[in-house]
Design a protein around this motif. Sequence first.
Motif, mmCIF file in Angstrom:
data_model
loop_
_atom_site.group_PDB
_atom_site.id
_atom_site.type_symbol
_atom_site.label_atom_id
_atom_site.label_comp_id
_atom_site.label_asym_id
_atom_site.label_seq_id
_atom_site.Cartn_x
_atom_site.Cartn_y
_atom_site.Cartn_z
ATOM 1 N N PRO B 130 78.487 12.362 36.553
ATOM 2 C CA PRO B 130 77.839 12.513 35.215
ATOM 3 C C PRO B 130 77.785 11.049 34.593
ATOM 4 C CG PRO B 130 79.376 14.320 35.648
ATOM 5 C CD PRO B 130 79.752 13.129 36.579
ATOM 6 N N MET B 131 78.526 10.195 34.611
ATOM 7 C CA MET B 131 78.418 8.971 33.750
ATOM 8 C C MET B 131 77.271 8.283 34.566
ATOM 9 S SD MET B 131 80.236 9.123 31.435
ATOM 10 C CE MET B 131 79.686 7.752 30.404
ATOM 11 N N ILE B 132 77.084 8.165 35.808
ATOM 12 C CA ILE B 132 76.001 7.427 36.406
ATOM 13 C C ILE B 132 74.641 7.927 35.959
ATOM 14 C CG2 ILE B 132 74.982 6.614 38.589
ATOM 15 C CD1 ILE B 132 77.895 6.588 39.732
ATOM 16 N N ILE B 133 74.679 9.236 36.009
ATOM 17 C CA ILE B 133 73.500 9.994 35.582
ATOM 18 C C ILE B 133 73.076 9.486 34.131
ATOM 19 C CG2 ILE B 133 72.377 12.449 35.289
ATOM 20 C CD1 ILE B 133 73.736 13.131 37.892
ATOM 21 N N PHE B 134 73.881 9.729 33.259
ATOM 22 C CA PHE B 134 73.661 9.453 31.910
ATOM 23 C C PHE B 134 72.996 8.124 31.771
ATOM 24 C CE2 PHE B 134 77.481 12.191 30.386
ATOM 25 C CZ PHE B 134 76.821 13.225 30.270
ATOM 26 N N GLY B 135 73.544 7.183 32.507
ATOM 27 C CA GLY B 135 73.031 5.650 32.219
ATOM 28 C C GLY B 135 71.730 5.489 33.120
ATOM 29 N N GLY B 173 72.859 2.914 35.415
ATOM 30 C CA GLY B 173 74.036 4.166 35.687
ATOM 31 C C GLY B 173 75.389 3.324 35.908
ATOM 32 N N LEU B 174 75.317 2.395 36.630
ATOM 33 C CA LEU B 174 76.559 1.755 36.929
ATOM 34 C C LEU B 174 77.189 1.171 35.635
ATOM 35 C CD1 LEU B 174 75.854 -0.212 40.326
ATOM 36 C CD2 LEU B 174 77.214 1.930 39.909
ATOM 37 N N LEU B 175 76.237 0.615 34.730
ATOM 38 C CA LEU B 175 76.954 0.134 33.251
ATOM 39 C C LEU B 175 77.532 1.127 32.763
ATOM 40 C CD1 LEU B 175 77.033 -1.931 31.067
ATOM 41 C CD2 LEU B 175 74.771 -1.179 30.351
ATOM 42 N N SER B 176 76.801 2.510 32.637
ATOM 43 C CA SER B 176 77.552 3.306 31.815
ATOM 44 C C SER B 176 78.921 3.767 32.657
ATOM 45 C CB SER B 176 76.715 4.479 31.624
ATOM 46 O OG SER B 176 77.206 5.669 32.397
ATOM 47 N N LEU B 177 78.836 3.882 33.964
ATOM 48 C CA LEU B 177 80.322 4.018 34.584
ATOM 49 C C LEU B 177 81.367 3.087 34.321
ATOM 50 C CD1 LEU B 177 81.588 5.789 37.028
ATOM 51 C CD2 LEU B 177 80.876 3.958 38.672
ATOM 52 N N ALA B 178 80.863 1.796 34.227
ATOM 53 C CA ALA B 178 81.884 0.605 34.121
ATOM 54 C C ALA B 178 82.523 0.730 32.684
ATOM 55 C CB ALA B 178 81.078 -0.727 34.095
ATOM 56 N N LEU B 179 81.548 1.202 31.740
ATOM 57 C CA LEU B 179 81.869 1.551 30.305
ATOM 58 C C LEU B 179 83.146 2.516 30.333
ATOM 59 C CD1 LEU B 179 78.673 0.901 28.448
ATOM 60 C CD2 LEU B 179 80.737 -0.430 28.172
ATOM 61 N N SER B 180 82.687 3.617 31.098
ATOM 62 C CA SER B 180 83.546 4.804 30.872
ATOM 63 C C SER B 180 85.075 4.471 31.619
ATOM 64 C CB SER B 180 82.985 5.923 31.603
ATOM 65 O OG SER B 180 83.251 6.379 32.874
#
Lengths: 525, 377, 82
Positions: B130-135, B173-180
């Motif tokens: 889901p984090m990748i999809i949000f980003g 997507g990877l940016l939001s995964l990294a933040l999470s």
Amino acid sequence: MINGTVVDLSRVQFAATALYHFLFVPLTLGLSFLLAAMETVYVTTGRPIYREMTQFWSKLFMINFALGVATGLTMEFEFGTNWSFYSGFVGDIFGAPLAIEGLMAFFLESTFVGLMIFGWERLSKGQHLAVTWLVALGSNLSALWILVANSFMQDPRGAVFNPTTMRMQLASFGALVFSPDAQSKFVHTSIAGYVTAAVFVAGVSAFYMRRHRHMDLAKRSFRMAALFGVMATIGVITLGDALGFVAARVQPTKLAAMEAVWKTEKAPMPFNLIAFPDQARRVNHGAVRIPDLLSLLVTHTFTGTVPGIDALERQAARRIRNGIPAVEALQTLAGDPHDAVARAQFEAHKADVGYGFLVQRYAPDLQQVTPQEIKRAARDTIPAVAAVFWAFRSMVAFGLLMLAYFVMAMLYTLRNSVQDRPWFLTLGVWMIPIPFLANECGWLVAELGRQPWTVFGVLPTWMSVSDHSVGYMVFSLCGFLLLYTTFIIIEMYLMTRAIRIGPEAPGSGGQSGHARAAQEAHLGG
Amino acid sequence: MDLFGDLQVTWWLLLGVLLVGLGVMVGMDMGVGTLLRYVGRSDVERRVALNVIGPHWEGNQVWFILGGGAIFAAFPLIYATAFSGFYVVMMLLLWTMIVRPLGFEYRSKIADVKWRNVWDWSLFVSGAVPMIIFGAAVGNLFCGVPYTFAWDMASVYTGSFLGLLNPFAISTGLLSLALSVMMGGLMLMHRTEGALRERARRAAAGGSLAAIILFAGDGIWVRALDGYRLVRSPQPGTLETPLEQIVTRAAGAWRGNFSLHPVLWVVPIVAFLALFGAYLAARTRRGQLGWWCGALAWAGVIGTAGAGLFPFLLPSSQDPSVSLTVWNASSSRLTLEWMLGFAVVFVPIILWYTSWAFWVMRGQVKPEHVAHDEHVY
Amino acid sequence: MSRTTSTSIEGAAMKTLAYFLLFLVLAFCVILLAVVLGDRGAWYFAWLIGTPLIVLVSAAGAAWLDTHEASASAHGKVHKTH
């Protein structure tokens, strides 16, 4: 043009996911208040048995709650993913209660449910009790806002259609929130949840008493559930009647289908106790009728009538013919928003614009609409009579059965003799599925009976869907089928397992507790 | 601009607040899910990690649900167009998110290695995907999404599912995964001890470093993308449809707002400073400080995206002139007013009881708690 | 009377006053809610009153069972399931 198969598949998917979600919600609505009741007794009397009770039932509560939350996520997004025209068309009104549900209710429920489970050692008695009450309040307020949104689909109040934006627009928030359908449906549904929880708690307690296990906990739980249940069942039947009264005024086609009334008759009208409706030939086979009862039930008088399907179809045909110029005017306005003639034409016919949309399914070009197409669309305004008729009868029968059961349960428990009646305890266990079936039937009556509309009289179902391919729909349906089947198996397994293990919680001593602690230690390495 | 226009901007800002809440709170829980098998090498360690967020994940998840509800109520055309257009991706998002509550609730109910492993991996999937999809969804806003409207304002999606998986969207997507991962790591670092804490610290440092690189890289990349520019539209604050404007595409147009209002550069700078602060806090073992830096970083990153896109909400690559903006996708004035009333009353109350809940459950989660407390996951 | 006790008495009085005001505000909120709901939402009002009633009746039923069992065991009639 929208593909009919996609419409059907979208409907199947929505109905399946909603019915599935609605297996878990009512138990949450009711059990949360039963937990609050148990904990109230614990805090006022200080007797540890009630703490044990609250903790045990909250364990079962959480197994159910997890799936309720999980499947609720689907519902929140399915309007956008599969009913995008609907969402754009009514989002101005329909979205607001959904967002308010999050702000006012779901945040409350979800934040405090964590404290309810994890906070036993960290909160004072009074604080924890307040937390439990807030969870119950939050979950029921959730239901309130969802049903306010739903009531807009049944009886669109407080909104106007804006031909400039091609969307419905909020006109009165008060009219939306205080609509009679929202009021009676919320109370009916919330209390149906209380009944569900009462049957569940009484049934599981009966299961223990039958085996002479956990007698203190089971007797007390049964007593509380029986009293809770008898009052709630009376409430649910009262509100069911109120809801029928509302439907008679705002959704005559739903009522006609619920009662399988093909022809309007003179008052007082008879009631079809049993019948086998035949939609093609528009008659009932093998009807068992009770004289005068229908007028009495629906209008609360002997002089009122219920319009039959024949009259409703004639009326629909008239409204379709009146709605066609409104849709044509809209098409003109879409090209030129300042066309005064088209605007005037729309204003003159706008009350029936939804009926104009209805016939567009068969006549995309309304200039060339034929009388056959109008007749066909008028026939569409009648929902699937046999399904609605039998779903309604099943729901009522289940309701009356539960009333009888709870009256008896109340008598036995007040005499403190229920534990000596094994047959009644066995019956209690077998009663557990009944309220769940009744809830599902209730959903079917409300939503099948609303067809062919998503917003009654305004927006037809066929127009509301997203423009997906059949392949996409098959893909998502298969995904839901696979996941939801797996989930229900796991949930049922965990629920029955937790009931079998019973209130002897791990860590609090007792044989099973030690056994589990040892297993945990084994895993820990 | 009259009151209606102010309300539209207010709701655009509130949507930003909700997205930051979603990123910070849900992102943290999903980061813990993503990291679960890395930070927790034994079952006890994994249970400790789960119980750090155990009392809070339900409440946190409501940021996601409220985000959906608020888009529906405040910008119904976005809700309708984006969710149906992204159909396959939305289904993947939904299905992975549905598994998550069950992962938390059911995992520790049975003491069986296989059972728990299955749920651990499902928590990993339902954290990372889901984090990748949000980003990626936000990334796609910069690229534009292929859709158009029929005469009755029915949205028609003209692209394919694969078009949403373009390189820029994958990088966001990877940016939001990294933040999470950073937030999950910082939270675990703050609330656990021992080897688990050390691994969480490494994950937090790695996550923040990756986020710095990706955020800078995306910032440079976005200059090469074709941005959208509103050439002509009705007066903001009047009720309008997406069919009444003219939009053009031009390379570098997403920097238009920043050139027009240089003060906006503060937002990405805050994001960089906060990310760097989170990295330093992770290195120096200051979990709580790091967590607040991380939350600020989320606000900075989402704020940067919003500042670049404004007033666009969902640009159309198929037909740029029907792009959905703050001005043409919103609800009516009355709805926005009522919703604002509810938000003004309830958001502070929500923040108050959420912080109370965190305060009640404060302190470190220790392996002994997990072994002896019967209520934990 | 020493200073510290007098300030603590004052503190207690302030606390009582604060509680009094808080509950007064709450009471007004309840009245307002009841008036609005009574006018416009009779069924909502019925739910708001009915739910606590159902909960309290079921709680009273449990307390009654406790009393019943306590008096039964006091009279030496231990119930057979014990």
